[in-house]
Design an enzyme around this catalytic site. Sequence first.
Site, short mmCIF file in Angstrom:
data_model
loop_
_atom_site.label_atom_id
_atom_site.label_comp_id
_atom_site.label_asym_id
_atom_site.label_seq_id
_atom_site.Cartn_x
_atom_site.Cartn_y
_atom_site.Cartn_z
N ASP A 1 0.77 -1.25 0.00
CA ASP A 1 0.00 0.00 0.00
C ASP A 1 0.81 1.31 0.00
OD1 ASP A 1 -1.48 -2.16 0.89
OD2 ASP A 1 -2.27 -1.16 2.65
N GLU B 1 -10.58 -2.32 4.38
CA GLU B 1 -9.22 -1.83 4.64
C GLU B 1 -9.06 -0.42 4.05
OE1 GLU B 1 -6.52 -5.80 4.91
OE2 GLU B 1 -6.84 -5.13 2.88
#
Length: 516
Positions: free
Chosen positions: A54, A236
């Site tokens: 990420d 998420e």
Amino acid sequence: MKRSVLLILLCALVWACKEKAPKQLDEATNVADNYEEPYRPQYHFTPQEKWMNDPNGLVYNDGIYHLFYQYYPDDIVWGPMHWGHAVSTDMVHWEHKPIALFPDEHGLIFSGSAVVDKNNTSGFAKNGETPLVAVFTYHLMEGEKAGRNDFQTQGIAFSLDNGDTWTKYEGNPVIGNSGIKDFRDPKVFWHEATDQWIMALVAGDHAKFYSSPDLKAWVHISDFGKNHGAHGGVWECPDLFPIKVEGSDEVKWVLIISINPGAPNGGSGTQYFVGEFDGNKFTTDQEETKWLDYGTDNYAGVTYNNTPNNERIFIGWMSNWDYARDTPTKKWRSAMTLPRTLSLRKNGDGYWLSNKPLPQVNKLATSDLVSSLEITGGETKNMDVDGLGQSKIVFKTRSKDFRVSVKNSLGEKVDLVMDSKSQSLILDRMKSRKVDFQAEFGNKKHHAPIDQLGEEAFEVVIYLDWSSIEVFVDGGLLAMTDQIFPTEPFQKLIFENSDEEHKLQDVVVKQMQSIW
Ligand code: FRU
């Protein structure tokens, strides 16, 4: 005399050798030599080596765009997470920086955000500096291994030199855990109207919001989402921000939520909700689930804090947890999407989030490989295009029945098909060659609905960068991002237009320059 001549000659020899010595790779910015491996993207961000996931801590400050990212410096698979770091002044060219955050006694450093604490609400600045404050999740492996549910907590760290060095706050964690297994990925921003910091956090199947005056003391204010949107997996990487509706002064709030698994074409994906946020609660009357990207490789994306003119700039991780660990690269693993600007369109009763590459990405598009071509109704055109593997393809049309194929001499190919009968845009990488490293990677075509496209002409823009294809239709109203692993660069471009009435117009293919 003889000795001094010899000495001079020796010195000259040493000097000449020094001049010719190959460039060292230990300097952070000198990366050209190792950006030539098979599959290495040439105009997307990748770490020099090892594992990345990420994007984290996306923040602009003092002329610099920071890109932190989930990073494991010891292997090309996921491992104990750090925050890697890179900086840019244009979001296109990047300079690698040393690792910013290392695991500590509270755990590994999972995803999170960063803010510019202009008013020094945190008190971290002692001599008039402006603190950058990173807010992230601590993941305590020992707790997870012991079968506990409280191993994810939230911590903060600050930098007083615009991101070069970081100090963890001694009062960490700033938010403890009362037993929520998936409790992570804080996105923090300053909420002007109520004069406070707001944090969006995910807790398994919903988002939680917190507020704070100083980034240290946080109060839980509301929850959203147990009964909204997709729930095929864990929520998420939330993001919450205001955005103006295109062509009006109306402002809406958008909540972005990544979900894994449960995406429309399998594995990881990113949904969004359009609604209101009053400093306390997020609400929406949106009933359908909306997806930011219908490809399988745009995950965990969030937007920048503190950009000039409040531009909403988004970057996603160009991979999918289904196969992220298995892709056939050796030195590094995975790339970021192109930086994209977000905008909101009102269409009938609904609001749609568009995303398309920042204008400055197009400065990389230089020489024309194909210029001003037209594909009339019913026509097929087959071209050899050297350099297609690293290019941008653009055309305008009203046809909703066409196929664009990119191929190499081995017959490896990727097809993009718009099909009015099934009302879909289809991205097919099944024959792009390296697909068998994992079962899900090449076992189906990826579909996106096209019903929100109107009757007007729209533009199709395709970016190819060796191991990725990004497709943007109608200014990014529809986006599809996929990784691909052909064993040879593409050099054949085929257009098939089966709509008798509408042409594919202004077809242009441009070479994209390398950023490294
Ligand atoms: C999303 C994610 C986050 C987590 C991070 C760990 O891809 O699972 O929820 O913080 O990756 O690396």
